[in-house]
Design a protein around this motif. Structure first.
Motif, PDB file in Angstrom:
ATOM      1  N   GLY A  88     -71.450 -13.014  27.846  1.00 45.68           N
ATOM      2  CA  GLY A  88     -71.106 -12.046  27.458  1.00 45.68           C
ATOM      3  C   GLY A  88     -69.673 -12.247  26.000  1.00 45.68           C
ATOM      4  N   GLY A  89     -70.076 -13.430  25.409  1.00 49.05           N
ATOM      5  CA  GLY A  89     -68.471 -13.150  24.540  1.00 49.05           C
ATOM      6  C   GLY A  89     -67.775 -13.796  24.885  1.00 49.05           C
ATOM      7  N   ARG A  90     -67.400 -14.267  25.512  1.00 49.69           N
ATOM      8  CA  ARG A  90     -66.536 -15.055  26.059  1.00 49.69           C
ATOM      9  C   ARG A  90     -66.805 -16.452  26.099  1.00 49.69           C
ATOM     10  NH1 ARG A  90     -66.492 -15.096  32.576  1.00 49.69           N
ATOM     11  NH2 ARG A  90     -64.149 -16.063  32.133  1.00 49.69           N
ATOM     12  N   LEU A  91     -67.399 -17.205  25.552  1.00 51.10           N
ATOM     13  CA  LEU A  91     -67.543 -18.930  25.117  1.00 51.10           C
ATOM     14  C   LEU A  91     -68.367 -18.546  23.352  1.00 51.10           C
ATOM     15  CD1 LEU A  91     -68.011 -21.992  25.997  1.00 51.10           C
ATOM     16  CD2 LEU A  91     -70.111 -21.714  26.985  1.00 51.10           C
ATOM     17  N   ARG A  92     -67.480 -19.703  22.670  1.00 49.91           N
ATOM     18  CA  ARG A  92     -67.949 -20.456  21.588  1.00 49.91           C
ATOM     19  C   ARG A  92     -68.107 -21.330  21.494  1.00 49.91           C
ATOM     20  NH1 ARG A  92     -64.722 -16.939  16.484  1.00 49.91           N
ATOM     21  NH2 ARG A  92     -66.493 -18.099  15.573  1.00 49.91           N
ATOM     22  N   LEU A  93     -69.351 -22.565  20.965  1.00 50.27           N
ATOM     23  CA  LEU A  93     -69.185 -23.969  21.258  1.00 50.27           C
ATOM     24  C   LEU A  93     -69.191 -24.337  19.557  1.00 50.27           C
ATOM     25  CD1 LEU A  93     -70.255 -26.450  23.340  1.00 50.27           C
ATOM     26  CD2 LEU A  93     -72.947 -25.119  22.815  1.00 50.27           C
ATOM     27  N   VAL A  94     -69.196 -25.217  19.642  1.00 48.50           N
ATOM     28  CA  VAL A  94     -68.505 -25.497  17.696  1.00 48.50           C
ATOM     29  C   VAL A  94     -69.214 -26.776  18.384  1.00 48.50           C
ATOM     30  CG1 VAL A  94     -66.678 -26.077  16.473  1.00 48.50           C
ATOM     31  CG2 VAL A  94     -66.748 -23.993  17.859  1.00 48.50           C
ATOM     32  N   SER A  95     -69.544 -27.402  16.751  1.00 48.27           N
ATOM     33  CA  SER A  95     -70.454 -28.526  16.843  1.00 48.27           C
ATOM     34  C   SER A  95     -68.813 -29.619  15.901  1.00 48.27           C
ATOM     35  CB  SER A  95     -71.172 -28.496  15.932  1.00 48.27           C
ATOM     36  OG  SER A  95     -71.266 -29.656  15.107  1.00 48.27           O
ATOM     37  N   GLY A  96     -68.986 -30.637  16.042  1.00 56.11           N
ATOM     38  CA  GLY A  96     -67.329 -31.550  15.673  1.00 56.11           C
ATOM     39  C   GLY A  96     -66.550 -32.004  16.345  1.00 56.11           C
ATOM     40  N   ARG A  97     -65.758 -33.369  16.189  1.00 55.62           N
ATOM     41  CA  ARG A  97     -65.375 -34.397  17.200  1.00 55.62           C
ATOM     42  C   ARG A  97     -64.189 -33.887  17.471  1.00 55.62           C
ATOM     43  NH1 ARG A  97     -65.395 -39.882  14.837  1.00 55.62           N
ATOM     44  NH2 ARG A  97     -67.186 -39.589  13.465  1.00 55.62           N
ATOM     45  N   PHE A  98     -63.490 -33.464  19.017  1.00 57.68           N
ATOM     46  CA  PHE A  98     -62.812 -32.865  19.317  1.00 57.68           C
ATOM     47  C   PHE A  98     -60.878 -33.716  18.591  1.00 57.68           C
ATOM     48  CE2 PHE A  98     -63.679 -37.370  21.968  1.00 57.68           C
ATOM     49  CZ  PHE A  98     -61.973 -37.729  22.409  1.00 57.68           C
TER      50      PHE A  98
END
Length: 355
Positions: A88-98
């Motif tokens: 519901g828009g609460r999670l964004r998943l991002v590709s990259g190094r922490f």
């Protein structure tokens, strides 16, 4: 990322024990992490998304919480899309190094963060995929890359100088027979490239002996050392700790779960230095001054360990340690150079000299 009791502080990336091999990916110290972060809405950053265990638990526990989750593994990003769709828009998943979590968070337009969680090491999904080359439980290409970029373990094994290989296996793998292993690799690659996990495991088993009755495979430490070097895992951890320090608002909390002594040592010294509890330098780096800026205050007294019930339920939890701290009002200090040195190889190996 499953670990064993046979050698304290030492992971077993091969997971040859049947109990570990059958264990699903279960996030460890889940309740303890949730309690340490003490979420009450706001924004959390899960720097090591994996299968989404911590993200899911934190969102279920706190319906007002928003999460930006990061992973460098394209398969984890793809597998997490259904969770994103259901959030519901609460999670964004991002590709990259922490290690770049501050820059990645800025790119999303979010921040500052109220909570950051890091679960360090290789995931069960990566270990379970023979084509990823992390484990020799099943034969596969000697890859070990958490992402799809950069040199693979095969490149390192076949091209690095013998001295560099010995340093990597000794310092990152804590293998006492590192010179013998590096020498065997050097001799074997003269006859042809070492391309598979089974080739390397058999080669190492020829020069490393283990105690009778031990569940540790002779190649365990060598595989760990190569994996850490290929992915710059300790360097990423140091960068991630400093990045979390930059993105957390005052009162925000950082929780870090580690699985072996190399990782835990870095986290311990970071929190000690940043909470003003360490001003004498590190016993691992004699004579090296440690800056004492109180940018964090401890949340946990020493490491939080899993209980017997959790280790019985989830063998992966055996060597896990949780440390957590809360961001203070202090301005962001300069990075801790002592930690960068601690995460690095000796000078001779840092340049990655090739033969």
């Amino acid at each position: 990322m499953n670990r064993r009791r046979a050698t304290p502080g030492m992971p077993d990336p091969t997971r040859t024990n049947r109990e570990d091999a059958a264990a699903p990916h279960i996030p460890v110290l889940l309740d303890e992490v949730s309690d340490a972060l003490k979420t009450e809405g706001g924004l959390a950053v899960d720097g090591t998304f994996g299968a989404g265990g911590y993200t899911r638990a934190l969102m279920d526990r706190d319906p007002a919480l928003r999460v930006v989750a990061i992973d460098r593994d394209p398969t984890a990003i793809a597998a997490g899309q259904p969770m994103v769709a259901a959030s519901g828009g609460r999670l964004r998943l991002v590709s990259g190094r922490f290690g770049d979590l501050d820059a990645l968070l800025a790119d999303t337009g979010e921040g500052p963060a109220d909570h950051v969680v890091l679960d360090i090491g290789v995931s069960s999904m990566q270990l379970d995929a023979p084509e990823r080359g992390f484990s020799f439980r099943n034969d596969g290409p000697l890859d070990m890359r958490m992402g799809n970029d950069g040199p693979s373990a095969a490149d390192l094994v076949n091209e690095a100088d013998e001295t560099v290989l010995a340093d990597i296996i000794y310092h990152y793998g804590e293998e006492r027979r590192s010179r013998a292993v590096a020498r065997a690799i050097h001799e074997a690659r003269r006859r042809g490239r070492i391309e598979t996990t089974a080739q390397l495991a058999e080669l190492v088993a020829g020069v490393v002996r283990v105690e009778p009755g031990s569940h540790i495979h002779p190649a365990t430490r060598t595989f760990q050392g190569l994996r850490i070097a290929v992915n710059d895992e300790l360097g990423e951890l140091v960068r991630a700790l400093h990045a979390a320090e930059r993105v957390l608002r005052p009162g925000g909390r950082l929780a870090v779960v580690t699985f072996h002594s190399l990782e835990d040592r870095i986290v311990k010294q970071f929190f000690a230095a940043r909470s003003g509890r360490s001003g004498q330098g590190s016993r691992h780096l004699p004579g090296t001054p440690v800056e004492t800026v109180r940018s964090f205050s401890p949340v946990t007294k020493g490491p939080v360990l899993p209980g017997e019930a959790e280790t019985a339920r989830n063998p992966r939890a055996r060597s896990a340690k949780l440390r957590a701290a809360q961001r203070t009002e202090s301005a962001v200090p300069e990075p801790l150079t002592a930690l960068t040195d601690l995460a690095s190889l000796p000078e001779a190996a840092r340049g990655g000299h090739r033969r």
